[in-house]
Write an enzyme that holds these catalytic residues in place. Structure first.
Site, PDB file in Angstrom:
ATOM      1  N   HIS A 400       5.631  -7.759   6.141  1.00 53.38           N
ATOM      2  CA  HIS A 400       5.008  -6.899   5.137  1.00 53.38           C
ATOM      3  C   HIS A 400       5.861  -6.779   3.867  1.00 53.38           C
ATOM      4  CE1 HIS A 400       1.937  -4.359   3.748  1.00 53.38           C
ATOM      5  NE2 HIS A 400       1.665  -3.708   4.874  1.00 53.38           N
ATOM      6  N   ASP A 404       1.012  -8.461   1.637  1.00 48.13           N
ATOM      7  CA  ASP A 404       0.269  -7.212   1.778  1.00 48.13           C
ATOM      8  C   ASP A 404      -0.836  -7.398   2.793  1.00 48.13           C
ATOM      9  OD1 ASP A 404       1.849  -5.950  -0.122  1.00 48.13           O
ATOM     10  OD2 ASP A 404       0.588  -6.644  -1.787  1.00 48.13           O
TER      11      ASP A 404
END
Length: 428
Positions: A400, A404
């Site tokens: 992450h 995204d």
């Protein structure tokens, strides 16, 4: 091999002829008369007489400085040929073979199995020389003379006295046979483990397993891992495989599986979502125009990930050939560091072992990994109707820090679209 005494005499004879040392000529001549037949039949150069060769631990790779001596292929006194394997060194990535530089005989082993050895360390001493040819097998002992048919018939015909004794022998035999089991039962030791046994066995972890554990824990600590799931209807892909697998096997001598389709679908999706093919190096993001797929392969020593390079230039058959080639090398323990170096994205197929769901761990410095699972028939709704379809659950674990949620989900949906209609891959 020549003894030191014979060699000394041989050298002394040369000294006698060159310097005419008359004082020692009589005794030296007698010594030479004894040594000459052996010296003439031996091929050697005086500069190499009794020069033992010390074999050192070879250079394995830039990042590998030590390993574990896993096994000796030869022992002291064994003969070896040039380039013959004499030992195997296990590292955290590959197994390295140590080969003999010359033919000769093993004189001394300088390390024991399971010892840690470093690059350049003395490993074994070899005495150079020609390998002796194997001795011819000893002639078999002559079999005893066979009896003539008349004699065999005669021996098979029972004499009157023997026929009279037969009924008595038949009665005694069952008694002996019946008594045998009792003796066996009495002699059998009671060695069964008691219920609730709490035995433990400790086994040293091999270097590859230690390295895998280190890498996986490093990934968990460094990456901000998150996993997203989706379901893929495998009907179209299974139909295509069923239709063309025999033709591909006949024309290209390779089996058409599902891995090539997943690899191609991921390659196309990675070109559309470049962040999934990138990596973080320090404070920079490295984007790549090529796709190198790491394919997870289970081996007896642990999980390895050989790399299929430039899959963007390959078709289904090319990918299947490369995966089959690397898979065989992995199972045979023949992978090199070059086979596993790099990789921009990983595919792991836990479905071959029956896994339904799973969250794969990222292979750093990569930013994502796709997990395949078993295909199961499930009821699904298609055009308002409930039908049974073969469904595979796929999982994408991503970092992450780099991807995204929108990019990760979009990537997985694109993979799903390509696989549910493989014809779209021809148009991409």
């Amino acid at each position: 091999m020549l003894s030191k005494q014979i060699i000394a005499v041989a050298r002394g004879r040369g000294l006698l002829y060159t310097k005419n040392l008359r004082s020692i000529a009589p005794s030296l001549k007698r010594g030479w008369d004894f040594a000459a037949p052996h010296a003439r039949t031996s091929k050697f150069h005086s500069s190499k007489l009794l020069e033992a060769i010390t074999v050192k631990v070879p250079v394995m790779a830039e990042s590998i400085t030590e390993g574990t001596l896993k096994s000796w292929s030869k022992q002291v006194g064994d003969s070896v040929s040039a380039d013959e394997e004499i030992a195997t060194i296990e590292t955290d990535k590959i197994d390295v073979s140590v080969n003999a530089p010359e033919s000769g005989k093993i004189v001394q082993l300088l390390a024991a199995e399971e010892d840690t050895v470093t690059v350049g360390q003395d490993l074994v001493i070899i005495e150079p020389g020609e390998v002796e040819a194997a001795a011819p097998p000893a002639p078999k002992a002559e079999a005893p003379a066979e009896s003539t048919p008349a004699e065999s018939k005669k021996s098979q015909t029972p004499s009157p006295s023997e026929s009279e004794k037969k009924p008595v022998e038949k009665k005694e035999a069952p008694k002996k046979e019946a008594a045998a089991p009792k003796k066996e039962k009495e002699a059998a030791p009671v060695a069964r483990p008691t219920p609730g046994s709490r035995n433990e066995t400790r086994v040293k972890m091999n270097r590859m397993r230690l390295r895998i554990a280190e890498r996986l824990k490093e990934s968990q600590n460094a990456a901000a891992s998150l996993t997203t799931f989706n379901e893929i209807d495998m009907s179209s892909l299974m139909e295509m495989r069923k239709k063309f697998k025999d033709q591909v096997l006949k024309e290209h001598e390779v089996k058409l599986g599902y891995m090539s389709a997943f690899a191609k679908a991921c390659t196309l999706a990675l070109k559309e979502i470049p962040a999934a093919n990138a990596s973080i190096e320090g404070e920079e993001i490295v984007y790549r125009d090529y796709v190198d797929l790491s394919v997870a392969v289970a081996t007896p020593k642990g999980l390895v990930t050989p790399v299929v390079r430039n899959t963007e230039t390959m078709n289904f058959v090319d990918i299947e050939k490369e995966i089959a080639f690397l898979g065989k090398k992995a199972r045979d323990g023949k992978l090199t560091l070059e086979d596993m170096a790099g990789g921009t994205f990983t595919i792991s197929n836990g479905g071959v072992f029956g896994s339904l769901y799973g969250t794969p761990i990222i292979n750093l410095p990569q930013s994502a990994v796709l997990g395949m699972h078993a295909i199961k028939e499930k009821p699904v709704v298609v055009n308002g109707q409930i039908v049974i379809r073969p469904i595979m659950v796929v999982a994408l674990t991503y970092d992450h820090r780099l991807l995204d949620g929108r990019e990760a989900v979009t990537f997985l949906v694109k993979v799903k679209d390509y696989l549910e209609d493989p014809r779209k891959m021809l148009l991409a």
